[in-house]
Design a protein around this motif. Structure first.
Motif, PDB file in Angstrom:
ATOM      1  N   GLY A  68       0.873  -1.301   0.016  1.00  0.00           N
ATOM      2  CA  GLY A  68      -0.047   0.030   0.053  1.00  0.00           C
ATOM      3  C   GLY A  68       0.815   1.275   0.013  1.00  0.00           C
ATOM      4  O   GLY A  68       0.726   2.259  -0.611  1.00  0.00           O
ATOM      5  N   SER A  69       1.862   1.505   0.823  1.00  0.00           N
ATOM      6  CA  SER A  69       2.846   2.359   1.013  1.00  0.00           C
ATOM      7  C   SER A  69       3.594   2.516  -0.401  1.00  0.00           C
ATOM      8  O   SER A  69       3.592   3.673  -0.875  1.00  0.00           O
ATOM      9  CB  SER A  69       3.495   2.441   2.053  1.00  0.00           C
ATOM     10  OG  SER A  69       4.614   1.209   1.942  1.00  0.00           O
ATOM     11  N   GLY A  70       3.934   1.598  -0.903  1.00  0.00           N
ATOM     12  CA  GLY A  70       4.658   1.560  -2.089  1.00  0.00           C
ATOM     13  C   GLY A  70       3.814   2.272  -3.128  1.00  0.00           C
ATOM     14  O   GLY A  70       4.097   2.971  -4.061  1.00  0.00           O
ATOM     15  N   ALA A  71       2.416   1.745  -3.591  1.00  0.00           N
ATOM     16  CA  ALA A  71       1.497   2.402  -4.089  1.00  0.00           C
ATOM     17  C   ALA A  71       1.456   3.684  -4.344  1.00  0.00           C
ATOM     18  O   ALA A  71       1.275   4.475  -4.947  1.00  0.00           O
ATOM     19  CB  ALA A  71       0.248   1.505  -4.349  1.00  0.00           C
ATOM     20  N   TYR A  72       0.998   4.241  -2.950  1.00  0.00           N
ATOM     21  CA  TYR A  72       0.856   5.406  -2.346  1.00  0.00           C
ATOM     22  C   TYR A  72       2.137   6.501  -2.738  1.00  0.00           C
ATOM     23  O   TYR A  72       1.877   7.627  -3.562  1.00  0.00           O
ATOM     24  CB  TYR A  72       0.749   5.506  -1.059  1.00  0.00           C
ATOM     25  CG  TYR A  72       0.611   7.000  -0.480  1.00  0.00           C
ATOM     26  CD1 TYR A  72      -0.506   7.756  -0.697  1.00  0.00           C
ATOM     27  CD2 TYR A  72       1.758   7.535   0.027  1.00  0.00           C
ATOM     28  CE1 TYR A  72      -0.702   8.993  -0.195  1.00  0.00           C
ATOM     29  CE2 TYR A  72       1.705   8.953   0.605  1.00  0.00           C
ATOM     30  CZ  TYR A  72       0.320   9.804   0.366  1.00  0.00           C
ATOM     31  OH  TYR A  72       0.437  11.066   0.803  1.00  0.00           O
ATOM     32  N   MET A  73       3.170   6.063  -2.899  1.00  0.00           N
ATOM     33  CA  MET A  73       4.349   6.750  -3.192  1.00  0.00           C
ATOM     34  C   MET A  73       4.285   6.741  -4.810  1.00  0.00           C
ATOM     35  O   MET A  73       4.933   7.997  -5.172  1.00  0.00           O
ATOM     36  CB  MET A  73       5.887   6.421  -2.555  1.00  0.00           C
ATOM     37  CG  MET A  73       6.820   7.248  -2.713  1.00  0.00           C
ATOM     38  SD  MET A  73       6.560   8.878  -2.161  1.00  0.00           S
ATOM     39  CE  MET A  73       6.335   8.819  -0.415  1.00  0.00           C
ATOM     40  N   ARG A  74       4.113   5.789  -5.455  1.00  0.00           N
ATOM     41  CA  ARG A  74       4.160   5.773  -6.981  1.00  0.00           C
ATOM     42  C   ARG A  74       3.237   7.000  -7.358  1.00  0.00           C
ATOM     43  O   ARG A  74       3.259   7.705  -8.233  1.00  0.00           O
ATOM     44  CB  ARG A  74       3.811   4.435  -7.442  1.00  0.00           C
ATOM     45  CG  ARG A  74       5.036   3.545  -7.484  1.00  0.00           C
ATOM     46  CD  ARG A  74       4.726   2.530  -8.299  1.00  0.00           C
ATOM     47  NE  ARG A  74       3.842   1.421  -7.690  1.00  0.00           N
ATOM     48  CZ  ARG A  74       3.908   0.360  -6.686  1.00  0.00           C
ATOM     49  NH1 ARG A  74       5.019   0.286  -6.202  1.00  0.00           N
ATOM     50  NH2 ARG A  74       2.796  -0.240  -6.649  1.00  0.00           N
ATOM     51  N   TYR A  75       1.659   6.752  -6.714  1.00  0.00           N
ATOM     52  CA  TYR A  75       0.928   7.814  -7.197  1.00  0.00           C
ATOM     53  C   TYR A  75       1.461   9.145  -6.791  1.00  0.00           C
ATOM     54  O   TYR A  75       1.276  10.157  -7.566  1.00  0.00           O
ATOM     55  CB  TYR A  75      -0.464   7.592  -6.297  1.00  0.00           C
ATOM     56  CG  TYR A  75      -1.395   8.660  -6.387  1.00  0.00           C
ATOM     57  CD1 TYR A  75      -2.202   8.673  -7.611  1.00  0.00           C
ATOM     58  CD2 TYR A  75      -1.665   9.623  -5.374  1.00  0.00           C
ATOM     59  CE1 TYR A  75      -3.243   9.799  -7.561  1.00  0.00           C
ATOM     60  CE2 TYR A  75      -2.744  10.598  -5.704  1.00  0.00           C
ATOM     61  CZ  TYR A  75      -3.487  10.650  -6.693  1.00  0.00           C
ATOM     62  OH  TYR A  75      -4.233  11.577  -6.816  1.00  0.00           O
ATOM     63  N   GLU A  76       1.977   9.623  -5.561  1.00  0.00           N
ATOM     64  CA  GLU A  76       2.427  10.702  -5.130  1.00  0.00           C
ATOM     65  C   GLU A  76       3.451  11.250  -6.304  1.00  0.00           C
ATOM     66  O   GLU A  76       3.534  12.531  -6.517  1.00  0.00           O
ATOM     67  CB  GLU A  76       2.916  10.712  -3.803  1.00  0.00           C
ATOM     68  CG  GLU A  76       2.064  10.746  -2.716  1.00  0.00           C
ATOM     69  CD  GLU A  76       1.250  12.076  -2.661  1.00  0.00           C
ATOM     70  OE1 GLU A  76       1.730  13.216  -2.758  1.00  0.00           O
ATOM     71  OE2 GLU A  76      -0.186  12.248  -2.752  1.00  0.00           O
ATOM     72  N   ASN A  77       4.271  10.473  -6.544  1.00  0.00           N
ATOM     73  CA  ASN A  77       5.402  11.000  -7.580  1.00  0.00           C
ATOM     74  C   ASN A  77       4.783  11.127  -8.763  1.00  0.00           C
ATOM     75  O   ASN A  77       5.313  12.372  -9.534  1.00  0.00           O
ATOM     76  CB  ASN A  77       6.434   9.933  -7.560  1.00  0.00           C
ATOM     77  CG  ASN A  77       7.242   9.775  -6.443  1.00  0.00           C
ATOM     78  OD1 ASN A  77       7.368  10.598  -5.679  1.00  0.00           O
ATOM     79  ND2 ASN A  77       8.043   8.567  -6.181  1.00  0.00           N
ATOM     80  N   TRP A  78       3.805  10.382  -9.118  1.00  0.00           N
ATOM     81  CA  TRP A  78       3.219  10.718 -10.313  1.00  0.00           C
ATOM     82  C   TRP A  78       2.432  12.219 -10.442  1.00  0.00           C
ATOM     83  O   TRP A  78       2.564  12.835 -11.236  1.00  0.00           O
ATOM     84  CB  TRP A  78       2.104   9.790 -10.838  1.00  0.00           C
ATOM     85  CG  TRP A  78       1.117  10.098 -11.849  1.00  0.00           C
ATOM     86  CD1 TRP A  78       1.563  10.065 -13.337  1.00  0.00           C
ATOM     87  CD2 TRP A  78      -0.351  10.244 -11.801  1.00  0.00           C
ATOM     88  NE1 TRP A  78       0.320  10.496 -13.932  1.00  0.00           N
ATOM     89  CE2 TRP A  78      -0.715  10.580 -13.270  1.00  0.00           C
ATOM     90  CE3 TRP A  78      -1.192  10.462 -10.618  1.00  0.00           C
ATOM     91  CZ2 TRP A  78      -2.259  11.089 -13.384  1.00  0.00           C
ATOM     92  CZ3 TRP A  78      -2.391  10.849 -10.949  1.00  0.00           C
ATOM     93  CH2 TRP A  78      -3.112  10.927 -12.290  1.00  0.00           C
ATOM     94  N   LEU A  79       1.810  12.498  -9.290  1.00  0.00           N
ATOM     95  CA  LEU A  79       1.170  13.926  -9.117  1.00  0.00           C
ATOM     96  C   LEU A  79       2.031  14.821  -9.152  1.00  0.00           C
ATOM     97  O   LEU A  79       1.926  16.059  -9.639  1.00  0.00           O
ATOM     98  CB  LEU A  79       0.307  13.555  -7.744  1.00  0.00           C
ATOM     99  CG  LEU A  79      -0.395  15.005  -7.595  1.00  0.00           C
ATOM    100  CD1 LEU A  79      -1.407  15.565  -8.584  1.00  0.00           C
ATOM    101  CD2 LEU A  79      -1.304  14.630  -6.200  1.00  0.00           C
TER     102      LEU A  79
END
Length: 382
Positions: free
Chosen positions: A174-185
């Motif tokens: 979950g934290s890995g997916a969240y960070m990937r999303y944040e980096n995309w944003l």
């Protein structure tokens, strides 16, 4: 009455979806119409790497070795470890690197990251200051890549591409997916103007822009907002890579999410001038969209579920949406179960992390409302 409930349900759903999907799409459109590229270039200013640490004996040596191995001229690179009254041998390990130029600043009383950075900045000699977590592993060219952004005179702060190393548990995935999303944003926000949220573990800023941060404030929010207020840009550079081990224990991740959200809410109050849409319309819009609506996410989710349930009692047309919500939460709760089979573990990871994060936001909001203050914590335990 029914019509009012229907509009309320629509508003709750829109408020939940907009900051996650709508805001990035809107910013992408703005970036296409009015892009603001970062004018990177070769530049080799003096750099100070600051590593705040509290009881990091298990990883501090690896972090120091990682920073010493940076592809940057050694004579222009200074490394300072700020020990926030560590008592586990961290200081002795750092002292062992004195002959390689690593400096130790020991604080007699523990006051947290902001106070540690405030003191460290008074000893830093670099024109550019790089912030590293005590467990961050930078790519060998990370510092050089960060510095290239400051060739653009309008750039005041740079945040890098943090990646979480994780296993199969809900917390790590979950934290890995969240960070990937944040980096995309962050990539999208950078193309428009400035990033609102930074990770703090692989960041850099112009030293002359640093102003002491109150000990009870969160530097990862206050520092970039101050840079924006000073008329400089905060940008994301995906080439600047760093990695950390993710929390694999969901309880630890939950406590960390509560802590970060509580301190961010206090930070927003402290930096409330940045929310003035008349003074800085674009950055204020981004803060409301990226931060505040997300922090209210728990209210919107609860409201959508309750209102949907009330409407479904009198109108079966609302039943599919209600069942969809119930199924999502059931899947999230199932993910809290230990030792799930691999397929179920992967299927439930994101719903579980989303639910845990939303509950953490709710608890943080309650603690904020009663005036709780948090400046220190145990490393990686929240």
């Amino acid at each position: 009455m029914i019509e009012a409930l229907e509009w309320s349900l629509l508003a709750m759903i829109a408020a939940t979806v907009y900051p996650i999907v709508g805001y990035p799409l809107l910013m992408s459109a703005i970036a296409l119409l009015r892009p603001r590229p970062v004018r990177r270039g070769e530049w080799l200013p003096s750099v100070t790497i600051l590593v705040p640490a509290y009881n990091e004996a298990a990883c501090i040596a690896g972090t120091i070795e990682n920073k010493l191995a940076q592809d940057y001229p050694a004579e222009r690179l200074e490394i300072i470890v700020v020990s926030d009254a560590s008592d586990d041998g961290t200081d002795d390990i750092v002292t062992g690197y004195a002959d390689r130029g690593v400096k130790l600043l020991r604080r007699a009383a523990r006051q947290g990251k902001a106070a540690a950075l405030n003191e460290a900045l008074r000893h830093a000699s670099g024109e550019i200051v790089v912030f590293s977590d005590a467990n961050s592993a930078f790519a060998v060219d990370a510092v050089r890549r960060m510095v290239e952004n400051f060739a653009d005179p309008r750039v005041g702060y740079v945040t890098g591409n943090l990646q979480y190393l994780h296993g199969e548990e809900a917390s790590g995935r979950g934290s890995g997916a969240y960070m990937r999303y944040e980096n995309w944003l962050r990539r999208i926000e950078t193309r428009v103007d400035s990033v609102i949220g930074v990770n703090g573990g692989v960041d850099a800023m112009r030293r002359h822009l640093y102003v002491d941060v109150p000990a009870d404030q969160i530097t990862d929010l206050v520092l970039p907002l101050r840079v924006i207020a000073a008329g400089f840009r905060v940008v994301f550079d995906e080439r600047v890579r760093s990695s950390e081990r993710a929390n694999e224990e969901l309880g630890s991740e939950f406590r960390m999410r509560v802590r970060v959200a509580l301190r961010a809410l206090r930070g927003l109050v402290y930096m409330r001038d940045a929310l003035n849409v008349l003074h800085a319309p674009l950055s204020a819009f981004c803060i409301y969209s990226h931060k505040i609506l997300r922090y209210l996410n728990f209210l919107f989710l609860t409201g959508a579920l309750v209102i949907n349930g009330v409407l479904a009692v009198g109108n079966a047309a609302y039943l599919p949406l209600l069942l969809l919500q119930v199924a999502f939460y059931a899947l999230a709760i199932l993910g809290l179960t230990r030792h799930l089979p691999g397929v179920l573990r992967r299927l439930t990871a994101l719903p579980t992390y989303f639910l845990v994060s939303s509950v953490a936001l709710g608890i943080a909001a309650l603690r904020f409302a009663r005036g709780d203050v948090l400046a220190t914590w145990r490393p990686r335990a929240g």
